[in-house]
Design a protein around this motif. Structure first.
Motif, PDB file in Angstrom:
ATOM      1  N   LEU A 101      85.527  23.119  30.702  1.00 27.19           N
ATOM      2  CA  LEU A 101      85.093  24.091  29.689  1.00 27.19           C
ATOM      3  C   LEU A 101      86.269  24.537  28.829  1.00 27.19           C
ATOM      4  CD1 LEU A 101      82.975  26.005  28.477  1.00 27.19           C
ATOM      5  CD2 LEU A 101      83.473  27.603  30.351  1.00 27.19           C
ATOM      6  N   SER A 102      87.401  24.773  29.441  1.00 23.24           N
ATOM      7  CA  SER A 102      88.564  25.260  28.693  1.00 23.24           C
ATOM      8  C   SER A 102      89.107  24.216  27.721  1.00 23.24           C
ATOM      9  CB  SER A 102      89.672  25.678  29.662  1.00 23.24           C
ATOM     10  OG  SER A 102      90.265  24.548  30.289  1.00 23.24           O
TER      11      SER A 102
ATOM     12  N   SER B   8      81.664  30.558  31.308  1.00 20.32           N
ATOM     13  CA  SER B   8      82.701  30.670  32.329  1.00 20.32           C
ATOM     14  C   SER B   8      82.285  31.647  33.413  1.00 20.32           C
ATOM     15  CB  SER B   8      84.018  31.119  31.687  1.00 20.32           C
ATOM     16  OG  SER B   8      85.026  31.266  32.662  1.00 20.32           O
TER      17      SER B   8
ATOM     18  N   ARG C 256      81.558  30.602  25.280  1.00 20.31           N
ATOM     19  CA  ARG C 256      82.488  30.080  26.299  1.00 20.31           C
ATOM     20  C   ARG C 256      82.657  31.090  27.430  1.00 20.31           C
ATOM     21  NH1 ARG C 256      86.438  25.886  25.264  1.00 20.31           N
ATOM     22  NH2 ARG C 256      86.673  25.334  23.066  1.00 20.31           N
ATOM     23  N   SER C 257      82.884  32.342  27.050  1.00 20.08           N
ATOM     24  CA  SER C 257      83.099  33.386  28.063  1.00 20.08           C
ATOM     25  C   SER C 257      81.876  33.523  28.959  1.00 20.08           C
ATOM     26  CB  SER C 257      83.410  34.718  27.375  1.00 20.08           C
ATOM     27  OG  SER C 257      84.618  34.658  26.655  1.00 20.08           O
TER      28      SER C 257
ATOM     29  N   GLN D  74      85.496  24.613  35.223  1.00 20.99           N
ATOM     30  CA  GLN D  74      86.196  25.583  34.375  1.00 20.99           C
ATOM     31  C   GLN D  74      87.279  24.894  33.543  1.00 20.99           C
ATOM     32  OE1 GLN D  74      85.219  28.542  33.875  1.00 20.99           O
ATOM     33  NE2 GLN D  74      84.602  29.639  35.712  1.00 20.99           N
TER      34      GLN D  74
END
Length: 714
Positions: free
Chosen positions: A448-449, A427, A423-424, A445
């Motif tokens: 994704l979160s 991002s 994920r990081s 974003q």
């Protein structure tokens, strides 16, 4: 063959696979024939799953190991230039010694894990079947009874075609078109077929509720190409012979004449069907109707009677996928003699029932659908089929036993950390994209979160208390299982979407992204080598399961998944400029894959495989960046002369080690949204700058791309 549309169709899987309890849109690998068959990939530890001259498959219940740190260097072929064929360079020696077992159409890493899962289920199922102390009505007893019924060959042979007789009598009694439409509607969850697919799914624009869905149907070959493309003409000829054989076995009048007419009818239907590429377009396949509107736009078919028979007649809304095909198929129905419609239904009913009937029926179906269509030389043993039937009938009940025995809690915890790093990495990559503007980046974003992650197994298991399974009634068990599943779907229509539900069982070797739920799901059975090994070098794990995680998250941002927002709503959240930039990149990527030719005259369809190709490219790019994040600024160690980046790319290639029979490969390029395994290795790597650096790939290499020609999307 008719399959149910259940719940939310899964937007994308790691490999295409069809379970007994669901139909999925696309996946990481493919199902072939009457079994869990994948886009199988060969394994570097070939000796583990070779037995005898033809190769009978992996026999163990312990997950294999690969080399000393997660990759078997001895499986490489270093005489091959990495830039000429990285699949061969990383896996060539292993592939040379790999033999596809005679009861399979392909073999490799996925198949090895599928067989590992099957062998574990075999121990569990046979253990239950041997017990005499099981409490009747429990899930364990039902699994045992389902297996016992499948293995009761004497009773099955004695019955022969008898279980079909009530169905054939009903077909003969449907002596006008209205009755035929009612009969077709009543096949939901039961034997038989319809000219139209009908089911229940999550509403893509209102993903908190379920909706009735309908679309094109009516054909018995894999897709329209098998009727219309001269490359598959031999399959069409064999299909007609198979139709005639089935009609003869059930005692239907004029089998040869009717078989020719059935294939001609299906050819006319195939001409109306949308192409596989058109069927991928989520904007075009979302068309809101009522039953009355469908009747108005597609006259000639008694729609209300059809939906009433399916117990869906009061549905206020329908989502029709191939809306322009529906009027044409309805017109064909109206013009087709009733006697031909009856013969068509009789054949499809027998074809549907064949695996649960006597050997002559089961063998006939296998010979056409697995041998002739997919090139499988030998049928799976009855024991294997029986275990699959028992497992498939009570999928999550079997999965609960599997998890208790074979899925350690620490695997789930380590996966959660890998997902966090992926994920990081994504991002960071979104933040630094040069082709996307700030407004679309913010929406990406947010999406994704909001992605939900499911690992291993569901928190809530399915309740099978309403399913009756008998130890002496295979045919009835299959009937009752189908009805049980359909009733489960019907009950959804008045309830909110169950976000906790899984679309796969824990023992399934696969993974998926569901766009309506904005979730990624990783069943327990895939969390093993070569995908994930807690003892392996981190680079290999990031290349394996890390690439898989990146692949599935990437589906939320591929050409179709990106049409849903963070809440799973199908809507346009892109600025026009960013959408144009994205489409330009995907067009370039599609052209690369269009040029790939796995067999002479059979090219990959870049438009059909676009979503999976984007997923693969995302998996490699994001997985590698996540690996670098995991190093916390430290240099990667050198192991056996290999750098960290090299080991990452080896890990990705190892996942896709496989061989496939030619007939299965031909079917794949026509029907499968996944590229052949070789190009799932080569395709994304030739667009990765880091791959060129890791292996010193030079401009004279076959798959070299100039920096300007490399496509970087996510």
């Amino acid at each position: 063959m008719k399959k149910l549309l259940l719940g939310a169709a899964l937007g994308a899987l790691l490999v295409p696979a069809a379970s007994f309890a669901q139909t999925v849109d696309a996946g990481l690998f493919s199902a072939q024939g009457d079994e869990h068959e994948c886009l199988d990939d060969s394994c570097a530890t070939v000796a583990l799953f070779q037995s005898g001259p033809t190769g009978s498959g992996y026999q163990g219940t312990v997950a294999p190991k690969y080399g000393t740190w997660g990759f078997d260097l001895a499986g490489r072929d270093t005489t091959v230039n990495p830039g000429d064929n990285f699949m061969e360079y990383a896996n060539g020696t292993a592939l040379k010694s790999l033999v596809i077992p005679s009861d399979r159409t392909s073999y490799g890493s996925f198949a090895l894990l599928r067989e590992l899962s099957d062998n574990r289920m075999k121990e569990l199922v046979l253990g239950l079947a041997a017990r005499t102390d099981l409490t009747p009505g429990t899930d364990e007893a039902k699994i045992a009874d389902a297996y016992r019924a499948y293995m009761d060959e004497a009773r099955i042979e004695a019955l022969d075609a008898q279980p079909l007789q009530p169905y054939l009598a009903a077909i003969r009694a449907a002596d006008n078109r209205d009755k035929m439409a009612v009969l077709m509607g009543g096949t939901q969850g039961r034997l038989g077929s319809s000219l139209f697919r009908t089911g229940i799914t999550i509403d893509a624009k209102q993903p908190d509720r379920y909706v009735v869905a309908a679309g094109q149907g009516g054909i018995g070959l894999p897709n329209r190409d098998y009727y219309l493309d001269p490359r598959y003409a031999d399959k069409k000829v064999k299909y007609q012979a198979y139709v005639e054989r089935m009609l003869t076995m059930i005692g239907w009048d004029k089998p040869a004449e009717n078989a020719a007419a059935i294939v001609a009818l299906e050819t006319s239907i195939a001409e109306t069907h949308w192409t596989p590429i058109e069927n991928r377009n989520r904007d075009k396949t979302y068309n809101e109707y009522t039953i009355a509107k469908l009747a108005e736009e597609a006259p000639g078919f008694p729609w209300q009677a059809y939906f009433d028979a399916a117990q869906l007649g009061t549905a206020p809304r329908l989502i029709v996928s191939q809306n322009t095909a529906m009027p044409k198929i309805a017109a064909i129905f109206a013009q087709t003699p009733v006697e031909l419609l009856q013969a068509w239904e009789a054949f499809h009913t027998a074809d549907d029932a064949a695996p649960r009937l006597s050997r002559r029926f089961a063998d006939a179906q296998w010979e056409f659908r697995s041998r002739d269509l997919s090139g499988q030389p030998e049928q799976r043993s009855r024991e294997k089929r029986g275990i699959s039937f028992a497992e498939g009938s009570l999928g999550e009940a079997a999965g609960r036993l599997y998890v208790a025995e074979y899925f350690p809690a620490e695997s789930k915890a380590k996966m959660e950390q890998l997902v966090s790093n992926i994920r990081s990495a994504l991002s960071d990559r979104i933040a630094n994209l040069t082709w996307m503007g700030a407004e679309t980046k913010a929406a990406a974003q947010e999406k994704l979160s909001k992605i939900t992650v499911k690992i291993g197994y569901p928190n809530k298991w399915r309740d099978y208390s309403g399913l009756e399974i008998r130890p002496d009634d295979l045919f009835g068990n299959a009937e009752r299982t189908g009805i049980f599943q359909w009733n489960y779907q019907l009950a959804r229509l008045n309830k909110p979407v169950d976000k906790a539900e899984w679309g796969m069982t824990p023992q399934t070797v696969n993974a998926y992204y569901n766009s309506s739920n904005n979730e990624i799901v990783f069943p327990a059975a895939i969390l093993q080598p070569p995908f994930f090994d807690p003892d392996a070098d981190p680079a290999v794990n990031y290349g394996g399961i890390g690439g898989v995680i990146g692949h599935e998250i990437g589906h939320g941002f591929d050409d179709q998944g990106s049409k849903s927002d963070g809440n799973g709503v199908l809507r346009d959240w892109w600025t026009p400029a960013d959408k144009a930039n994205f489409q330009a990149l995907t067009t370039r990527l599609g052209a690369q894959y269009d040029a790939f030719e796995p067999l002479p005259g059979y090219h990959v369809q870049g438009g059909l495989t676009m979503g999976e190709n984007i997923g693969d490219a995302s998996g490699v790019a994001v997985g590698l960046e996540a690996y670098h994040i995991s190093l916390n600024g430290q240099a990667a160690p050198v192991l056996d002369g290999t750098t960290g980046d090299q080991r990452f790319f080896y890990g990705w290639a190892q996942v896709w080690q496989s061989k496939m029979r030619d007939e299965a490969a031909k079917q794949q390029v026509a029907t499968d949204p996944h590229s052949p395994a070789m190009f799932r290795v080569i395709g994304p790597l030739r667009n990765s700058d880091a791959w060129y650096e890791a292996f010193n790939v030079q401009p004279d290499a076959k798959y070299y791309l100039t920096p300007a020609d490399r496509v970087h999307i996510w």
